[in-house]
Design a protein around this motif. Structure first.
Motif, PDB file in Angstrom:
ATOM      1  N   LEU A   1       0.828  -1.210   0.000  1.00 27.44           N
ATOM      2  CA  LEU A   1       0.000   0.000   0.000  1.00 27.44           C
ATOM      3  C   LEU A   1       0.862   1.259   0.000  1.00 27.44           C
ATOM      4  CD1 LEU A   1      -2.923  -1.067   2.329  1.00 27.44           C
ATOM      5  CD2 LEU A   1      -2.614  -1.344  -0.122  1.00 27.44           C
ATOM      6  N   VAL A   2       1.956   1.229   0.743  1.00 25.70           N
ATOM      7  CA  VAL A   2       2.830   2.408   0.750  1.00 25.70           C
ATOM      8  C   VAL A   2       3.396   2.643  -0.643  1.00 25.70           C
ATOM      9  CG1 VAL A   2       5.043   3.270   1.577  1.00 25.70           C
ATOM     10  CG2 VAL A   2       3.422   2.302   3.172  1.00 25.70           C
ATOM     11  N   LEU A   3       3.702   1.555  -1.347  1.00 27.78           N
ATOM     12  CA  LEU A   3       4.310   1.724  -2.671  1.00 27.78           C
ATOM     13  C   LEU A   3       3.295   2.057  -3.753  1.00 27.78           C
ATOM     14  CD1 LEU A   3       6.984  -1.100  -2.812  1.00 27.78           C
ATOM     15  CD2 LEU A   3       7.295   1.327  -2.378  1.00 27.78           C
ATOM     16  N   SER A   4       2.006   1.837  -3.494  1.00 24.60           N
ATOM     17  CA  SER A   4       1.095   1.995  -4.622  1.00 24.60           C
ATOM     18  C   SER A   4      -0.172   2.796  -4.326  1.00 24.60           C
ATOM     19  CB  SER A   4       0.720   0.622  -5.167  1.00 24.60           C
ATOM     20  OG  SER A   4       0.115  -0.127  -4.149  1.00 24.60           O
ATOM     21  N   TYR A   5      -0.292   3.363  -3.125  1.00 29.13           N
ATOM     22  CA  TYR A   5      -1.553   4.058  -2.845  1.00 29.13           C
ATOM     23  C   TYR A   5      -1.755   5.241  -3.792  1.00 29.13           C
ATOM     24  CZ  TYR A   5       0.862   7.894  -0.562  1.00 29.13           C
ATOM     25  OH  TYR A   5       1.666   8.962  -0.319  1.00 29.13           O
ATOM     26  N   ASN A   6      -0.657   5.843  -4.280  1.00 26.57           N
ATOM     27  CA  ASN A   6      -0.823   7.034  -5.124  1.00 26.57           C
ATOM     28  C   ASN A   6      -0.210   6.834  -6.503  1.00 26.57           C
ATOM     29  OD1 ASN A   6       1.843   7.005  -4.469  1.00 26.57           O
ATOM     30  ND2 ASN A   6       1.988   9.184  -3.995  1.00 26.57           N
ATOM     31  N   PHE A   7      -0.213   5.601  -6.988  1.00 29.75           N
ATOM     32  CA  PHE A   7       0.541   5.381  -8.231  1.00 29.75           C
ATOM     33  C   PHE A   7      -0.056   6.152  -9.405  1.00 29.75           C
ATOM     34  CE2 PHE A   7      -2.549   2.058  -8.906  1.00 29.75           C
ATOM     35  CZ  PHE A   7      -2.647   1.920 -10.284  1.00 29.75           C
ATOM     36  N   LEU A   8      -1.358   6.426  -9.365  1.00 31.60           N
ATOM     37  CA  LEU A   8      -1.939   7.297 -10.399  1.00 31.60           C
ATOM     38  C   LEU A   8      -2.221   8.688  -9.865  1.00 31.60           C
ATOM     39  CD1 LEU A   8      -4.595   5.436 -12.540  1.00 31.60           C
ATOM     40  CD2 LEU A   8      -2.390   6.354 -13.230  1.00 31.60           C
TER      41      LEU A   8
ATOM     42  N   ALA B   1      -5.192  -1.907  -4.860  1.00 30.76           N
ATOM     43  CA  ALA B   1      -4.612  -0.579  -5.072  1.00 30.76           C
ATOM     44  C   ALA B   1      -5.077  -0.018  -6.412  1.00 30.76           C
ATOM     45  CB  ALA B   1      -3.089  -0.653  -5.024  1.00 30.76           C
ATOM     46  N   ILE B   2      -5.173  -0.882  -7.419  1.00 28.95           N
ATOM     47  CA  ILE B   2      -5.662  -0.416  -8.720  1.00 28.95           C
ATOM     48  C   ILE B   2      -7.109   0.054  -8.585  1.00 28.95           C
ATOM     49  CG2 ILE B   2      -6.216  -1.093 -11.083  1.00 28.95           C
ATOM     50  CD1 ILE B   2      -3.980  -3.133 -10.942  1.00 28.95           C
ATOM     51  N   ALA B   3      -7.911  -0.778  -7.931  1.00 32.57           N
ATOM     52  CA  ALA B   3      -9.329  -0.443  -7.799  1.00 32.57           C
ATOM     53  C   ALA B   3      -9.499   0.893  -7.087  1.00 32.57           C
ATOM     54  CB  ALA B   3     -10.059  -1.554  -7.059  1.00 32.57           C
ATOM     55  N   VAL B   4      -8.745   1.090  -6.004  1.00 33.73           N
ATOM     56  CA  VAL B   4      -8.893   2.335  -5.248  1.00 33.73           C
ATOM     57  C   VAL B   4      -8.383   3.530  -6.054  1.00 33.73           C
ATOM     58  CG1 VAL B   4      -8.041   3.572  -3.230  1.00 33.73           C
ATOM     59  CG2 VAL B   4      -8.946   1.264  -2.987  1.00 33.73           C
ATOM     60  N   ASN B   5      -7.269   3.348  -6.757  1.00 35.97           N
ATOM     61  CA  ASN B   5      -6.741   4.455  -7.556  1.00 35.97           C
ATOM     62  C   ASN B   5      -7.682   4.833  -8.693  1.00 35.97           C
ATOM     63  OD1 ASN B   5      -3.889   5.809  -7.329  1.00 35.97           O
ATOM     64  ND2 ASN B   5      -3.734   3.803  -6.371  1.00 35.97           N
ATOM     65  N   ALA B   6      -8.478   3.863  -9.151  1.00 37.50           N
ATOM     66  CA  ALA B   6      -9.382   4.139 -10.272  1.00 37.50           C
ATOM     67  C   ALA B   6     -10.477   5.125  -9.888  1.00 37.50           C
ATOM     68  CB  ALA B   6     -10.006   2.842 -10.765  1.00 37.50           C
ATOM     69  N   PHE B   7     -10.597   5.406  -8.592  1.00 35.85           N
ATOM     70  CA  PHE B   7     -11.693   6.273  -8.159  1.00 35.85           C
ATOM     71  C   PHE B   7     -11.456   7.753  -8.377  1.00 35.85           C
ATOM     72  CE2 PHE B   7     -13.428   2.664  -5.783  1.00 35.85           C
ATOM     73  CZ  PHE B   7     -14.765   2.832  -6.102  1.00 35.85           C
ATOM     74  N   ASN B   8     -10.273   8.137  -8.916  1.00 37.92           N
ATOM     75  CA  ASN B   8     -10.087   9.553  -9.173  1.00 37.92           C
ATOM     76  C   ASN B   8      -9.974  10.409  -7.913  1.00 37.92           C
ATOM     77  OD1 ASN B   8      -9.839  11.147 -11.456  1.00 37.92           O
ATOM     78  ND2 ASN B   8     -11.712  10.288 -12.312  1.00 37.92           N
ATOM     79  N   TRP B   9      -9.607   9.759  -6.795  1.00 39.61           N
ATOM     80  CA  TRP B   9      -9.510  10.513  -5.551  1.00 39.61           C
ATOM     81  C   TRP B   9      -8.131  11.136  -5.395  1.00 39.61           C
ATOM     82  CZ3 TRP B   9     -11.605   5.693  -2.638  1.00 39.61           C
ATOM     83  CH2 TRP B   9     -13.012   5.691  -2.662  1.00 39.61           C
ATOM     84  N   LYS B  10      -8.036  11.984  -4.360  1.00 37.95           N
ATOM     85  CA  LYS B  10      -6.729  12.538  -4.001  1.00 37.95           C
ATOM     86  C   LYS B  10      -5.889  11.439  -3.345  1.00 37.95           C
ATOM     87  CE  LYS B  10      -8.181  15.656  -1.311  1.00 37.95           C
ATOM     88  NZ  LYS B  10      -8.343  16.704  -0.301  1.00 37.95           N
ATOM     89  N   SER B  11      -4.584  11.644  -3.335  1.00 37.97           N
ATOM     90  CA  SER B  11      -3.696  10.636  -2.742  1.00 37.97           C
ATOM     91  C   SER B  11      -4.035  10.364  -1.283  1.00 37.97           C
ATOM     92  CB  SER B  11      -2.246  11.100  -2.826  1.00 37.97           C
ATOM     93  OG  SER B  11      -1.850  11.134  -4.162  1.00 37.97           O
ATOM     94  N   ALA B  12      -4.289  11.439  -0.523  1.00 36.89           N
ATOM     95  CA  ALA B  12      -4.569  11.234   0.900  1.00 36.89           C
ATOM     96  C   ALA B  12      -5.836  10.406   1.065  1.00 36.89           C
ATOM     97  CB  ALA B  12      -4.711  12.573   1.606  1.00 36.89           C
TER      98      ALA B  12
END
Ligand SMILES: Nc1ncnc2c1ncn2[C@@H]1O[C@H](COP(=O)(O)OP(=O)(O)OP(=O)(O)O)[C@@H](O)[C@H]1O
Ligand SMILES: [Mg+2]
Lengths: 234, 472, 481
Positions: free
Chosen positions: C162-169, C251-262
């Motif tokens: 999660l640390v390595l990929s929470y904000n990959f997009l 991590a992919i699914a969560v990043n797909a939501f267009n949210w901010k990194s935090a």
């Protein structure tokens, strides 16, 4: 080269771009003028397929952007107001990466440094991390990417805002060089002076409509400002 | 001023839908875990009461019987539920529920209830303690990581500071606002806990329980406020809200997950204990050969005979006014008890030293301090298990002595057919256990309390320091 | 194309301090966990060896004693310590150990092995007299749990991911590089694929890289030749890879939501909490409330009642017993034989308490079955079960052990009890021919099937999350909002 046919975009019912028709040929520099919120960035985003049109289409080299986004992106380069690069990589590594993504992955280091020379960046700077670059330097890397990519169309969104006059001037020179090589350029700007200097044509937008189109050869600096303000008034 | 800021924070948080959902979940879990804990406690309590009654009945209804055979039959001592165990079950699942009190031997507690569960139990039980120690700090972090960093990113921080608000007032305003929000969750839980405690039983003495409950609440408030202060401090200094969040999550993981386990393994390494096999073998050896290895049991018996005959001035065991078999049995017990005291004492001291290491490691992880204090006050820590084990062992000794004394007095020497009368069993009182006083528990916990208090003070100072040098 | 993305991503990751920091912490954690696991299995092995040594020393002494006593017996010799007495031999002095030695990979996951007994001292007494043989352990240690490799894998590895990929997009968008990237002729999906592929490779190398070393440490090379060890090692790696894939898919699914990194970080932390802490402990509550195991205190009372009741009817029971088992006594029996009476009574008590004891086993078995089905609710639960199974430290192998002990116990009783009834003298030969416990390892294909079935659950989760992520990412905006 760049063509918009009845291009329309709405945001939650409000029209951001209304029935835009535009044709920019190779070697032309078309400058989009207009107040804040007139629809300039919207136009550019539509050409980039960053947003989907609600009507009409945007064509690049005859390909519909919405249908063949990857094909059209082969020919175009994009320089936003703020060229953001990978901070932890050097300018050279950024250039290498972006041109490789564009399909140009056979450049030697010397070739790449050549592009730095061409846009007027010192070679020593090429090896430094981008986080140490000034804004002007980053905009120049943006041009270098366009050069390396051999882009045939260039989309610029207020590329010179925030640059000092000298940097701004250098940037215009580079633009001229590119259009001289047959690149079609679409540039959104608020800088009437630059538009007159480096543009071949200017278009004035208001509330999402292109209301006036002029050729820069026919008018002087003062005329452009007068025409612009007139268009804003009524 | 502080009040105004607090009010704004309070309102703002309440209007945040994300907070609402998170708080609902955490609050719900807290109430559910209290209810489950209470029900579980009652059930265990009932079972153990019934069992204690039964073992007593079995003991009393032995009828006429050879006393030594009754001593071998023995009784069981069952662990009672402590009134506050519904908040924190502590080590209960891992201590065993009963111990057999029989002749010659101090037994281990049997039947750890965790062994009668699936491996899921090792993920941790859902108790109010888990929610308070693990989930609430996380909720606090989520509420507070943005406190300064978020305002900085949206530009309101400069605005507020340019109005002449001092950073310290701003910080304490935020603390107050957060406290208000948390109070919405905690006050109902405390009230429900208090009611549950009152319903839980009258035998253990109300005022004593109330004091402990109050101490427990204070302990948890100290613990939770550490997270409030640390979160605000980090938020004030972090370069972005994202970074603040990462740092705080790291702190949470270290405190709640990594250090407790790591400290446990370190403690085992520094203070190792023997295997059950070795432990039993050593005790057996000591009983057989004497604690110093030069006093074997047959020699002890011979000495005992001579001593007894000398004491009563007779030359034959048959002539003794008391039954020598009884004397010998009791002497064997007395010797065994010495051995047990030494070995179990050493073992349990070693366990307590391991627990001390954990308390010390709380310097790195406030959760360790809070959990230790919580178990202590709930009466479910190892020290209080030990206290019960000692009480049970003392009862065993009393029981065996009573029986051996009957043999001494009433049996003829060499009479293997002697049976004691049916009313001998009543001479052994029923096993009663009085849990340690609150003061004694606090004394045992003093290390942990000190560390927790240290965290509290340091985190306040940290927050004041960080807000004074806040990034704007 | 993908290769350029991966290469660039590697440059970026490499230049970031985060990777080195978390990789370092992870490496230290694995090493420390290994060290703890090894210490524990060594302790167990050593204890088992001591038990075996004690067994054979005791047997030698007994045989010597027989010779001695045959020459001249001591005058006051208790029946309970006479090596020639069959009751004493089977019940007291000739007891033998039955041990389950740690499986080859036991150091990796301590599992239930610190809670459940791993050796018993078998005698002719009832089974429940020797099966409550717990290892000595500070209960607080058991509560806290061990810092073993399974802990690092189940709890910490997801956090590393999660640390390595929470904000990959979201990170690219916030840094403004995403528009630059997407102005190039590449699809967002290839960007995602490239970024995740690299991170997946890095984490997998990190997570599995230690294992060859670890396997060497445990087995000193012998390991891979031990029965089922190679299969175990492969399963272990497969389980870890599946688990890693699951967290990346999330991590992919969560990043797909267009949210901010935090926001991504909060969402992923919440998901972690849900899968690793909340669902398992709520499932635990559910399982124990659906099939509650009654407190053992009830069992104690019932057993004592049954046994005092049966003892009172001792002579009667013995008479009945000899009638039912004529082969034991060959015609007449001695009604005053206390040893024989003991076994007759014991047999009756065992039969009577059997239904009560069965409740515990049945309820626990039902709990286990329910837990097995519900484990698919959270990959963390699947992993716990799988890693314990592979390491042989779960409930399954323990039950396998108990089943063998039950058989051995019956053998033991059948060997000594008839001798008690026949008052047959025990000789050195009797001791030599006494049954021996030989541990039969679990059938490893069956273990493999169980583990792989569990992994299918994780894979299903992974595919669902990845499919969601990749389809939702179509709507991902390069320019935010
Ligand atoms: N994501 C969005 N959601 C809703 N409305 C938007 C969005 N992006 C742009 N708009 C609206 O579309 C209209 C055109 O915006 P656009 O960004 O194209 O203006 P612009 O000409 O580039 O202005 P500027 O000179 O300030 O850059 C504006 O009214 C703006 O409010
Ligand atoms: Mg714009």
């Amino acid at each position: 080269m760049l063509k918009a046919i009845n291009l329309t975009k709405n945001y939650n019912g409000a029209t951001a771009l209304d029935d835009l028709n535009l044709n920019i040929n190779a070697g032309e520099v078309f400058c989009l003028l207009g107040a804040n919120g007139a629809g300039k960035t919207t136009t550019i985003n539509l050409f980039l397929d960053f947003i989907a049109p609600d009507g009409g289409k945007a064509l690049i080299k005859g390909f519909d952007v919405a249908e063949q986004p990857l094909e059209t992106k082969k020919y175009l380069a994009y320089i936003p107001e703020q060229v953001n690069l990978y901070k932890n990589l050097s300018g050279l590594e950024n250039l290498e990466y972006f041109s490789a993504l564009a399909g140009q992955d056979r450049y030697t280091k010397e070739d790449l440094l050549g592009f730095f020379d061409e846009v007027g960046l010192r070679r020593e700077a090429a090896e430094n991390r981008v986080s140490t670059y000034s804004k002007g330097m980053r905009q120049k890397v943006g041009i270098a990417i366009a050069l390396a990519k051999r882009a045939e169309a260039l989309l610029l969104d207020e590329p010179t805002s925030g640059l000092d006059p000298k940097a701004s001037n250098e940037f215009s020179e580079l633009l001229k060089k590119l259009s001289g090589r047959g690149c079609a350029v679409l540039m959104a700007t608020h800088d009437l002076f630059r538009a007159k200097e480096s543009g071949t044509r200017v278009g004035i937008m208001r509330h999402g409509r292109l209301i006036t189109e002029l050729s820069t050869d026919e008018i002087g600096h003062a005329d452009l400002e007068r025409i612009y303000l007139e268009n804003m008034r009524n | 001023m502080i009040y105004k800021i607090a009010h704004k924070e309070f309102i703002e948080t309440l209007r945040d839908r994300r907070f609402f959902v998170a708080a609902l979940i955490v609050g719900g879990l807290l109430l559910v875990s209290l209810a489950l804990g209470w029900q579980h406690s009652r059930q265990i309590e009932r079972q153990h009461e019934a069992a204690a009654e039964m073992t007593r009945k079995q003991w009393l209804s032995q009828g006429e019987k050879a006393p030594h055979s009754a001593a071998h039959y023995g009784v069981y001592a069952f662990k009672p539920q402590m009134p506050l165990a519904f908040v924190d079950r502590g080590v209960e699942a891992y201590t065993g529920v009963a111990v057999w009190l029989e002749a010659h031997k101090q037994n281990d507690f049997r039947y750890r209830s965790a062994a009668d569960q699936t491996a899921l139990a090792r993920f941790g039980e859902l108790t109010a303690a888990t929610v308070l120690q693990i989930l609430l700090p996380l909720l606090i972090i989520l509420l507070a990581f943005n406190a300064f960093a978020g305002e900085r990113e949206s530009g309101t921080l400069r605005q507020v500071l340019s109005l002449g608000v001092s950073a310290k007032n701003l910080a304490f305003g935020k603390v107050l606002g957060l406290t208000g929000v948390l109070a919405l969750l905690l006050v109902p839980a405390v009230l429900i806990g208090a009611v549950a405690l009152m319903l839980n039983g009258d035998e253990a003495g109300e005022p004593f329980n109330a004091a402990r409950f109050a101490l427990l609440v204070i302990g948890y408030l100290l613990y939770l406020s550490v997270f409030v202060f640390v979160s605000l401090a980090v938020s004030a200094r972090a370069s972005s809200s994202r970074f603040a969040l990462l740092v705080l999550l790291g702190f949470w993981i270290t405190s709640c997950l990594i250090v407790p386990r790591a400290a446990t393994d370190i403690a085992r390494r520094i203070y190792p204990t023997a295997s059950a096999l070795e432990f039993a073998a050593q005790m057996e050896n000591d009983i057989k050969n004497g604690t110093d290895g030069h006093n074997p049991s047959d020699k002890r018996l011979a000495d005992l005979k001579n001593e007894a005959m000398q004491q009563y001035g007779v030359s034959r065991l048959e002539d003794l006014p008391v039954n020598f078999d009884g004397i010998a049995l009791q002497a064997g017990e007395d010797f065994g008890n010495q051995v047990f005291d030494e070995h179990y004492g050493n073992l349990w001291n070693q366990f307590e030293r391991q627990d001390k290491v954990r308390q010390l490691a709380a310097v790195l992880a406030p959760q360790l301090a809070a959990s230790s204090l919580s178990r202590g006050l709930a009466g479910t820590d190892f020290a209080q298990h030990r206290d019960f084990a000692i009480a049970a062992e003392n009862h065993r000794r009393l029981l065996i002595r009573t029986i051996n004394e009957d043999t001494m007095k009433n049996a003829r020497y060499g009479d293997t057919k002697y049976v004691a009368s049916a009313n001998l069993w009543e001479k052994v009182p029923e096993f009663q256990y009085a849990a340690p006083e609150t003061a004694a528990i606090l004394k045992k916990q003093s290390g942990g309390i000190l560390v927790l208090f240290g965290w509290f003070v340091v985190s306040i100072l940290l927050m004041i320091w960080a807000t004074a040098r806040m990034r704007v | 194309m993908l290769i350029h993305i991966i290469k660039n991503e590697w440059r970026n990751l490499r230049a970031d301090k985060t990777l080195w920091l978390v990789a370092g912490l992870f490496a230290v954690s694995v090493a420390y966990a290994m060290f703890n696991g090894l210490a524990w299995t060594n302790f167990q092995r050593q204890t088992i060896a001591e038990a075996a040594a004690e067994d054979s020393e005791r047997y030698d002494a007994l045989k010597k004693q027989i010779v001695e006593y045959e020459r001249s017996a001591p005058e006051k010799l208790s029946r309970f310590s006479d090596p020639r007495d069959p009751a004493a031999a089977g019940r007291n002095i000739g007891q033998k150990y039955a041990a389950m030695s740690p499986a080859p990979l036991a150091s990796l996951s301590i599992g239930q092995s610190d809670l459940l007994p791993y050796y018993f001292k078998i005698s002719t007494r009832s089974q429940q007299t020797f099966t409550a043989n717990d290892e000595l352990e500070n209960p607080t240690n058991l509560l806290a749990g061990r810092f073993d490799v399974a802990f690092v894998v189940i709890y910490l590895l997801p956090l590393l991911i999660l640390v390595l990929s929470y904000n990959f997009l979201s990170g690219e968008r916030e840094a403004g590089t995403l528009p630059m990237l997407l102005a190039q002729p590449i699809s967002l999906r290839s960007v995602v694929l490239g970024k995740i592929a690299l991170r997946f490779a890095v984490v997998t190398v990190l997570a599995l890289g230690f294992h060859p070393l670890v396997f060497f440490l445990i087995g000193g090379g012998k390991l891979l030749t031990a029965e089922g060890a190679l299969l175990g090692a492969v399963l272990w790696a497969a389980a870890i890879v599946a688990y890693i894939a699951f967290w990346f898919a999330l991590a992919i699914a969560v990043n797909a939501f267009n949210w901010k990194s935090a926001t991504n970080a909060i969402a992923l932390a919440a998901v972690w909490l849900l899968f690793v802490i909340l669902i398992p402990s709520l499932t635990g509550v559910l399982v124990t409330s659906v099939y509650p195991v009654p407190s053992r205190v009830e069992m104690i009372g019932a057993m004592r009642d049954a046994s005092s009741d049966a003892s009172a009817r001792g002579s009667q029971i013995l008479a009945k017993y000899t009638e039912d088992h004529p082969e034991l006594v060959q015609g007449e029996y001695d009604p005053n034989d206390a040893a024989a009476r003991t076994y007759a009574v014991q047999e009756t008590v065992d039969r009577e308490v059997q239904p009560i004891l069965a409740i515990y086993d049945e309820q626990l078995q039902k709990q286990q079955n329910l837990a097995n089905n519900l484990r698919f609710l959270s990959p963390a639960m699947v992993m716990q079960e799988a890693l314990n199974d592979i390491s042989g430290t779960g409930n399954a192998r323990y039950r396998h052990f108990l089943a063998q002990v039950k058989i051995f116990h019956a053998e033991w009783q059948n060997y000594f009890i008839p001798r008690v009834f026949q008052k047959a003298r025990v000789t050195a030969a009797t001791y030599d021919a006494a049954p021996r416990f030989v541990w039969q390892e679990e059938n490893s294909p069956a273990v493999a099937r169980r583990v792989l079935f569990g992994l299918l659950g994780i894979i299903a989760f992974t595919l669902a999350a990845a499919a969601f992520g990749f389809s939702a990412i179509r709507r991902y905006s390069a320019i935010g909002g």
